[in-house]
Design a protein around this motif. Structure first.
Motif, PDB file in Angstrom:
ATOM      1  N   VAL A   1       0.846  -1.190   0.000  1.00 20.13           N
ATOM      2  CA  VAL A   1       0.000   0.000   0.000  1.00 20.13           C
ATOM      3  C   VAL A   1       0.887   1.247   0.000  1.00 20.13           C
ATOM      4  O   VAL A   1       1.583   1.522   0.971  1.00 20.13           O
ATOM      5  N   GLY A   2       0.893   1.974  -1.106  1.00 22.31           N
ATOM      6  CA  GLY A   2       1.646   3.221  -1.169  1.00 22.31           C
ATOM      7  C   GLY A   2       3.008   3.128  -1.825  1.00 22.31           C
ATOM      8  O   GLY A   2       3.785   4.077  -1.765  1.00 22.31           O
ATOM      9  N   LEU A   3       3.301   2.031  -2.478  1.00 24.97           N
ATOM     10  CA  LEU A   3       4.597   1.896  -3.162  1.00 24.97           C
ATOM     11  C   LEU A   3       4.645   2.812  -4.389  1.00 24.97           C
ATOM     12  O   LEU A   3       3.614   3.256  -4.885  1.00 24.97           O
ATOM     13  N   PRO A   4       5.850   3.084  -4.897  1.00 27.10           N
ATOM     14  CA  PRO A   4       5.961   3.928  -6.093  1.00 27.10           C
ATOM     15  C   PRO A   4       5.093   3.414  -7.236  1.00 27.10           C
ATOM     16  O   PRO A   4       4.933   2.195  -7.423  1.00 27.10           O
ATOM     17  N   ASP A   5       4.540   4.338  -7.988  1.00 23.23           N
ATOM     18  CA  ASP A   5       3.589   4.019  -9.058  1.00 23.23           C
ATOM     19  C   ASP A   5       4.157   3.108 -10.137  1.00 23.23           C
ATOM     20  O   ASP A   5       3.406   2.406 -10.801  1.00 23.23           O
ATOM     21  N   ASP A   6       5.466   3.132 -10.340  1.00 25.42           N
ATOM     22  CA  ASP A   6       6.037   2.322 -11.418  1.00 25.42           C
ATOM     23  C   ASP A   6       6.489   0.937 -10.963  1.00 25.42           C
ATOM     24  O   ASP A   6       7.096   0.196 -11.725  1.00 25.42           O
ATOM     25  N   TRP A   7       6.179   0.563  -9.729  1.00 20.38           N
ATOM     26  CA  TRP A   7       6.508  -0.781  -9.244  1.00 20.38           C
ATOM     27  C   TRP A   7       5.279  -1.677  -9.346  1.00 20.38           C
ATOM     28  O   TRP A   7       4.264  -1.430  -8.686  1.00 20.38           O
ATOM     29  N   PRO A   8       5.341  -2.737 -10.134  1.00 15.23           N
ATOM     30  CA  PRO A   8       4.244  -3.699 -10.113  1.00 15.23           C
ATOM     31  C   PRO A   8       4.179  -4.367  -8.739  1.00 15.23           C
ATOM     32  O   PRO A   8       5.181  -4.454  -8.029  1.00 15.23           O
ATOM     33  N   ILE A   9       3.005  -4.826  -8.378  1.00 11.68           N
ATOM     34  CA  ILE A   9       2.808  -5.555  -7.115  1.00 11.68           C
ATOM     35  C   ILE A   9       2.300  -6.936  -7.483  1.00 11.68           C
ATOM     36  O   ILE A   9       1.206  -7.080  -8.026  1.00 11.68           O
ATOM     37  N   TRP A  10       3.119  -7.948  -7.189  1.00  8.45           N
ATOM     38  CA  TRP A  10       2.746  -9.322  -7.468  1.00  8.45           C
ATOM     39  C   TRP A  10       2.353  -9.976  -6.157  1.00  8.45           C
ATOM     40  O   TRP A  10       3.093  -9.927  -5.175  1.00  8.45           O
ATOM     41  N   ILE A  11       1.197 -10.598  -6.145  1.00 15.19           N
ATOM     42  CA  ILE A  11       0.650 -11.179  -4.911  1.00 15.19           C
ATOM     43  C   ILE A  11       0.424 -12.666  -5.098  1.00 15.19           C
ATOM     44  O   ILE A  11      -0.211 -13.092  -6.074  1.00 15.19           O
ATOM     45  N   ASP A  12       0.923 -13.446  -4.161  1.00 13.20           N
ATOM     46  CA  ASP A  12       0.721 -14.884  -4.199  1.00 13.20           C
ATOM     47  C   ASP A  12      -0.760 -15.189  -3.967  1.00 13.20           C
ATOM     48  O   ASP A  12      -1.420 -14.532  -3.150  1.00 13.20           O
ATOM     49  N   PRO A  13      -1.324 -16.181  -4.664  1.00 17.25           N
ATOM     50  CA  PRO A  13      -2.747 -16.521  -4.505  1.00 17.25           C
ATOM     51  C   PRO A  13      -3.158 -16.825  -3.065  1.00 17.25           C
ATOM     52  O   PRO A  13      -4.294 -16.542  -2.675  1.00 17.25           O
ATOM     53  N   ALA A  14      -2.261 -17.386  -2.269  1.00 18.51           N
ATOM     54  CA  ALA A  14      -2.609 -17.706  -0.873  1.00 18.51           C
ATOM     55  C   ALA A  14      -2.935 -16.446  -0.080  1.00 18.51           C
ATOM     56  O   ALA A  14      -3.773 -16.482   0.829  1.00 18.51           O
ATOM     57  N   VAL A  15      -2.310 -15.337  -0.416  1.00 19.49           N
ATOM     58  CA  VAL A  15      -2.609 -14.068   0.260  1.00 19.49           C
ATOM     59  C   VAL A  15      -4.021 -13.616  -0.110  1.00 19.49           C
ATOM     60  O   VAL A  15      -4.806 -13.224   0.753  1.00 19.49           O
ATOM     61  N   ILE A  16      -4.338 -13.689  -1.382  1.00 21.70           N
ATOM     62  CA  ILE A  16      -5.651 -13.260  -1.873  1.00 21.70           C
ATOM     63  C   ILE A  16      -6.762 -14.100  -1.243  1.00 21.70           C
ATOM     64  O   ILE A  16      -7.836 -13.604  -0.940  1.00 21.70           O
ATOM     65  N   LYS A  17      -6.496 -15.378  -1.011  1.00 26.15           N
ATOM     66  CA  LYS A  17      -7.496 -16.279  -0.427  1.00 26.15           C
ATOM     67  C   LYS A  17      -7.677 -16.074   1.074  1.00 26.15           C
ATOM     68  O   LYS A  17      -8.645 -16.570   1.650  1.00 26.15           O
ATOM     69  N   SER A  18      -6.774 -15.339   1.706  1.00 25.94           N
ATOM     70  CA  SER A  18      -6.851 -15.116   3.159  1.00 25.94           C
ATOM     71  C   SER A  18      -7.984 -14.150   3.483  1.00 25.94           C
ATOM     72  O   SER A  18      -8.089 -13.083   2.882  1.00 25.94           O
ATOM     73  N   SER A  19      -8.827 -14.530   4.446  1.00 26.29           N
ATOM     74  CA  SER A  19      -9.918 -13.632   4.829  1.00 26.29           C
ATOM     75  C   SER A  19      -9.357 -12.368   5.480  1.00 26.29           C
ATOM     76  O   SER A  19      -9.932 -11.292   5.333  1.00 26.29           O
ATOM     77  N   GLN A  20      -8.254 -12.490   6.185  1.00 23.53           N
ATOM     78  CA  GLN A  20      -7.566 -11.348   6.791  1.00 23.53           C
ATOM     79  C   GLN A  20      -6.070 -11.646   6.773  1.00 23.53           C
ATOM     80  O   GLN A  20      -5.667 -12.759   7.097  1.00 23.53           O
ATOM     81  N   VAL A  21      -5.274 -10.671   6.432  1.00 25.45           N
ATOM     82  CA  VAL A  21      -3.826 -10.823   6.443  1.00 25.45           C
ATOM     83  C   VAL A  21      -3.223  -9.585   7.112  1.00 25.45           C
ATOM     84  O   VAL A  21      -3.680  -8.462   6.887  1.00 25.45           O
ATOM     85  N   CYS A  22      -2.241  -9.811   7.961  1.00 19.94           N
ATOM     86  CA  CYS A  22      -1.556  -8.727   8.661  1.00 19.94           C
ATOM     87  C   CYS A  22      -0.305  -8.369   7.868  1.00 19.94           C
ATOM     88  O   CYS A  22       0.527  -9.248   7.575  1.00 19.94           O
ATOM     89  N   ILE A  23      -0.188  -7.094   7.509  1.00 23.39           N
ATOM     90  CA  ILE A  23       0.958  -6.624   6.724  1.00 23.39           C
ATOM     91  C   ILE A  23       1.490  -5.333   7.329  1.00 23.39           C
ATOM     92  O   ILE A  23       0.886  -4.759   8.226  1.00 23.39           O
ATOM     93  N   GLY A  24       2.600  -4.869   6.809  1.00 24.75           N
ATOM     94  CA  GLY A  24       3.198  -3.623   7.275  1.00 24.75           C
ATOM     95  C   GLY A  24       2.294  -2.431   7.018  1.00 24.75           C
ATOM     96  O   GLY A  24       1.365  -2.486   6.209  1.00 24.75           O
ATOM     97  N   ALA A  25       2.605  -1.347   7.725  1.00 32.36           N
ATOM     98  CA  ALA A  25       1.847  -0.105   7.575  1.00 32.36           C
ATOM     99  C   ALA A  25       2.760   1.049   7.176  1.00 32.36           C
ATOM    100  O   ALA A  25       2.386   2.204   7.286  1.00 32.36           O
ATOM    101  N   GLY A  26       3.971   0.709   6.737  1.00 34.96           N
ATOM    102  CA  GLY A  26       4.917   1.745   6.331  1.00 34.96           C
ATOM    103  C   GLY A  26       5.773   2.268   7.471  1.00 34.96           C
ATOM    104  O   GLY A  26       6.759   2.932   7.251  1.00 34.96           O
ATOM    105  N   THR A  27       5.368   1.980   8.680  1.00 31.25           N
ATOM    106  CA  THR A  27       6.095   2.377   9.883  1.00 31.25           C
ATOM    107  C   THR A  27       6.170   1.172  10.816  1.00 31.25           C
ATOM    108  O   THR A  27       5.220   0.379  10.875  1.00 31.25           O
ATOM    109  N   ARG A  28       7.272   1.023  11.514  1.00 33.64           N
ATOM    110  CA  ARG A  28       7.466  -0.139  12.385  1.00 33.64           C
ATOM    111  C   ARG A  28       6.562  -0.106  13.618  1.00 33.64           C
ATOM    112  O   ARG A  28       6.456  -1.098  14.325  1.00 33.64           O
ATOM    113  N   SER A  29       5.881   0.987  13.856  1.00 36.69           N
ATOM    114  CA  SER A  29       5.069   1.106  15.060  1.00 36.69           C
ATOM    115  C   SER A  29       3.600   0.729  14.861  1.00 36.69           C
ATOM    116  O   SER A  29       2.788   0.915  15.754  1.00 36.69           O
ATOM    117  N   SER A  30       3.251   0.172  13.704  1.00 32.30           N
ATOM    118  CA  SER A  30       1.872  -0.280  13.496  1.00 32.30           C
ATOM    119  C   SER A  30       1.812  -1.317  12.385  1.00 32.30           C
ATOM    120  O   SER A  30       2.746  -1.487  11.611  1.00 32.30           O
TER     121      SER A  30
END
Length: 173
Positions: free
Chosen positions: A121-150
């Motif tokens: 979320v928020g990466l440079p516009d010219d970077w493609p984002i490739w996502i593994d199917p297992a992530v897409i199938k997850s009802s909820q996934v915990c990922i970074g927020a751009g800062t180590r404090s959340s």
């Protein structure tokens, strides 16, 4: 998932998000955010502290490939229990001779995010984002927020709302 951490609507709490994440969080209105001790930002520490399996977390890695004078960058998101296939699948899809994880300083500087908190979320516009199917199938996934404090908690399929995001079969295993 991470029930012991008070989760808040991410769209309403930009102060908990890294600067680049704030720009695009509106594309994922169902995203929740929760504060953590920055020392818990890596997946293993986070899961141990909250009693969660690593399979509930996604890791975003930045891969850089080279062919002659051409350099290509891609963000790859996979569940923490898997590894991104950098040397075969990513290298071939990038159409480069050599692919490797981007150096930490380059990844953080170019993404505008902290190490251990890089998120699609928020990466440079010219970077493609490739996502593994297992992530897409997850009802909820915990990922970074751009800062180590959340951290963000997002329905896996919602990540497809991000620009240049696509599901890549065989990305991780």
């Amino acid at each position: 998932m991470f029930d012991s951490a008070p989760q808040l609507p991410a769209i309403d709490h930009p102060e908990l998000l890294g600067e680049p994440v704030r720009r695009l969080i509106g594309l994922i209105p169902q995203a929740q955010v929760f504060s953590i001790d920055p020392a818990l930002s890596d997946t293993e520490s986070l899961c141990r502290a909250y009693g969660e399996p690593e399979s509930t977390c996604g890791n975003c890695v930045i891969v850089r490939g080279h062919r002659g004078q051409i350099t290509r960058t891609v963000a790859c998101l996979a569940l923490a229990t898997t590894r991104v296939d950098v040397n075969k699948l990513v290298r071939k899809r990038l159409d480069v001779r050599k692919a490797s994880f981007a150096p930490m300083e380059e990844a953080t500087t170019e993404s505008g995010m902290e190490y251990g908190a890089i998120t699609p979320v928020g990466l440079p516009d010219d970077w493609p984002i490739w996502i593994d199917p297992a992530v897409i199938k997850s009802s909820q996934v915990c990922i970074g927020a751009g800062t180590r404090s959340s951290k963000l908690v997002i329905p896996g399929a919602a990540l497809l709302a991000l620009p240049h995001a696509e599901v890549v079969e065989g990305l991780a295993g």
